[in-house]
Design a protein around this motif. Sequence first.
Motif, PDB file in Angstrom:
ATOM      1  N   VAL A 124      37.356  44.582  33.539  1.00  0.00           N
ATOM      2  CA  VAL A 124      37.107  43.797  34.899  1.00  0.00           C
ATOM      3  C   VAL A 124      36.717  44.768  36.084  1.00  0.00           C
ATOM      4  N   CYS A 159      37.603  45.619  38.995  1.00  0.00           N
ATOM      5  CA  CYS A 159      38.479  45.320  39.901  1.00  0.00           C
ATOM      6  C   CYS A 159      37.975  45.744  41.407  1.00  0.00           C
ATOM      7  N   CYS A 192      41.022  46.522  43.385  1.00  0.00           N
ATOM      8  CA  CYS A 192      41.728  45.275  44.113  1.00  0.00           C
ATOM      9  C   CYS A 192      43.260  45.056  43.952  1.00  0.00           C
ATOM     10  N   THR A 193      43.929  45.318  42.759  1.00  0.00           N
ATOM     11  CA  THR A 193      45.466  45.387  42.421  1.00  0.00           C
ATOM     12  C   THR A 193      46.145  44.205  42.886  1.00  0.00           C
ATOM     13  N   LEU A 194      45.600  43.236  42.838  1.00  0.00           N
ATOM     14  CA  LEU A 194      46.147  41.848  43.485  1.00  0.00           C
ATOM     15  C   LEU A 194      47.371  41.369  42.274  1.00  0.00           C
ATOM     16  N   CYS A 195      46.652  41.552  41.135  1.00  0.00           N
ATOM     17  CA  CYS A 195      47.842  41.235  39.839  1.00  0.00           C
ATOM     18  C   CYS A 195      48.984  41.985  39.885  1.00  0.00           C
ATOM     19  N   PHE A 216      44.697  42.404  30.633  1.00  0.00           N
ATOM     20  CA  PHE A 216      44.620  41.219  31.495  1.00  0.00           C
ATOM     21  C   PHE A 216      43.248  41.277  32.249  1.00  0.00           C
ATOM     22  N   CYS A 253      41.437  38.592  34.797  1.00  0.00           N
ATOM     23  CA  CYS A 253      41.548  37.488  35.614  1.00  0.00           C
ATOM     24  C   CYS A 253      40.578  36.605  35.589  1.00  0.00           C
ATOM     25  N   VAL A 271      45.386  35.331  42.339  1.00  0.00           N
ATOM     26  CA  VAL A 271      44.683  35.978  41.168  1.00  0.00           C
ATOM     27  C   VAL A 271      43.763  35.316  40.541  1.00  0.00           C
ATOM     28  N   ALA A 323      40.828  35.581  42.482  1.00  0.00           N
ATOM     29  CA  ALA A 323      40.024  36.923  42.071  1.00  0.00           C
ATOM     30  C   ALA A 323      39.141  36.786  40.817  1.00  0.00           C
ATOM     31  N   ARG A 365      34.898  36.606  40.557  1.00  0.00           N
ATOM     32  CA  ARG A 365      34.238  37.668  39.497  1.00  0.00           C
ATOM     33  C   ARG A 365      33.587  37.016  38.190  1.00  0.00           C
TER      34      ARG A 365
HETATM   35  S1  SF4 Z   1      43.338  40.324  40.098  1.00  0.00           S
HETATM   36 FE1  SF4 Z   1      41.662  40.720  38.858  1.00  0.00          FE
HETATM   37  S2  SF4 Z   1      40.234  42.129  39.838  1.00  0.00           S
HETATM   38 FE2  SF4 Z   1      42.557  42.076  40.974  1.00  0.00          FE
HETATM   39  S3  SF4 Z   1      43.349  43.938  40.071  1.00  0.00           S
HETATM   40 FE3  SF4 Z   1      43.790  41.942  38.808  1.00  0.00          FE
HETATM   41  S4  SF4 Z   1      42.435  42.029  37.225  1.00  0.00           S
HETATM   42 FE4  SF4 Z   1      41.647  43.231  38.723  1.00  0.00          FE
END
Ligand code: SF4
Length: 124
Positions: A6, A8, A11-14, A80, A82, A107, A110, A114
């Motif tokens: 991914v 990312c 990002c680190t949202l998840c 994972f 997203c 998430v 996000a 993408r």
């Molecule tokens: S939400 Fe998606 S883009 Fe953001 S850290 Fe998690 S996997 Fe990566």
Amino acid sequence: MERAAVPCGGCTLCCRTGDAIALFPDKGDKVARYKTHLINVPGFGMLLALDKGPDGKSCIYLKGGRCSIWEWSPIVCQSFDCRRWYLSKTRAERRRLVRSGWASQDVFNAGRERLSTLPAEYGN
Ligand code: SF4
Ligand code: SF4
């Protein structure tokens, strides 16, 4: 285990939305390595999940804006994606999951943002 590719982009949202990060010993997670607590997941039953940090939402292993244990992070973290998570649910399912507190709208967002980065076999 092939890691999800991914984009990312930091990002680190998840890792910080409060979603449960469950462990799956049957898929190779060595549960004794991690700081965990038990959760009851509908459809799965009692599972071990990674502890949260002081804010109660971020994973305890998220340090300085990055995963401090990436090389041995749980299967779910390494796999994972997203974008695929977003595509795997209908709009109604996404709404239901968000309303019930088992998934984060951020998430899903996000992943949707993408979608154009997925390989062609996903219809892009
Ligand atoms: S939400 Fe998606 S883009 Fe953001 S850290 Fe998690 S996997 Fe990566
Ligand atoms: S173990 Fe690492 S990748 Fe997994 S949720 Fe925690 S900080 Fe994120």
